[in-house]
Design a protein around this motif. Structure first.
Motif, PDB file in Angstrom:
ATOM      1  N   PRO A   5       0.827  -1.211   0.000  1.00  0.00           N
ATOM      2  CA  PRO A   5       0.000   0.000   0.000  1.00  0.00           C
ATOM      3  C   PRO A   5       0.862   1.263   0.000  1.00  0.00           C
ATOM      4  CG  PRO A   5      -0.836  -1.568   1.606  1.00  0.00           C
ATOM      5  CD  PRO A   5       0.472  -2.107   1.111  1.00  0.00           C
ATOM      6  N   GLY A   6       0.530   2.196  -0.891  1.00  0.00           N
ATOM      7  CA  GLY A   6       1.238   3.468  -0.970  1.00  0.00           C
ATOM      8  C   GLY A   6       2.546   3.405  -1.740  1.00  0.00           C
ATOM      9  N   GLY A  56       6.446   9.928  -0.412  1.00  0.00           N
ATOM     10  CA  GLY A  56       7.321  10.646   0.518  1.00  0.00           C
ATOM     11  C   GLY A  56       8.770  10.200   0.419  1.00  0.00           C
ATOM     12  N   ASN A  57       9.187   9.742  -0.751  1.00  0.00           N
ATOM     13  CA  ASN A  57      10.568   9.286  -0.979  1.00  0.00           C
ATOM     14  C   ASN A  57      10.989   8.149  -0.046  1.00  0.00           C
ATOM     15  OD1 ASN A  57      11.050  11.006  -3.136  1.00  0.00           O
ATOM     16  ND2 ASN A  57      11.660  12.677  -1.778  1.00  0.00           N
TER      17      ASN A  57
END
Length: 74
Positions: A5-6, A56-57
């Protein structure tokens, strides 16, 4: 496909063992049960780490089992 996820999805090439094996071996010198082969299964695998790029890297590491060889097994 390796997902989380993400994170972005990565495609990993892998082999797939499939099928039933209906062969069997009956030892001639020793009476008793015969050896049967019931299915095609992995006989040699290796683990591979897959790095996923996330929001967010950030990165996440997933361990994947890569099938290198298949054979008929009981």
């Amino acid at each position: 496909e390796v997902t989380s996820p993400g994170c972005e999805t990565k495609l990993v090439r892998n082999k797939f063992c499939y099928g039933q094996c209906s062969s069997f071996h009956i030892p001639r010198q020793h009476p008793g049960p015969f050896d049967s082969c019931a299915s095609c299964t992995p006989t040699r695998t290796r683990n591979e780490k897959v790095v996923l790029n996330c929001h967010g890297n950030e990165t996440k590491v997933r361990k994947v089992s890569i099938v290198e060889e298949c054979a008929c097994r009981p």
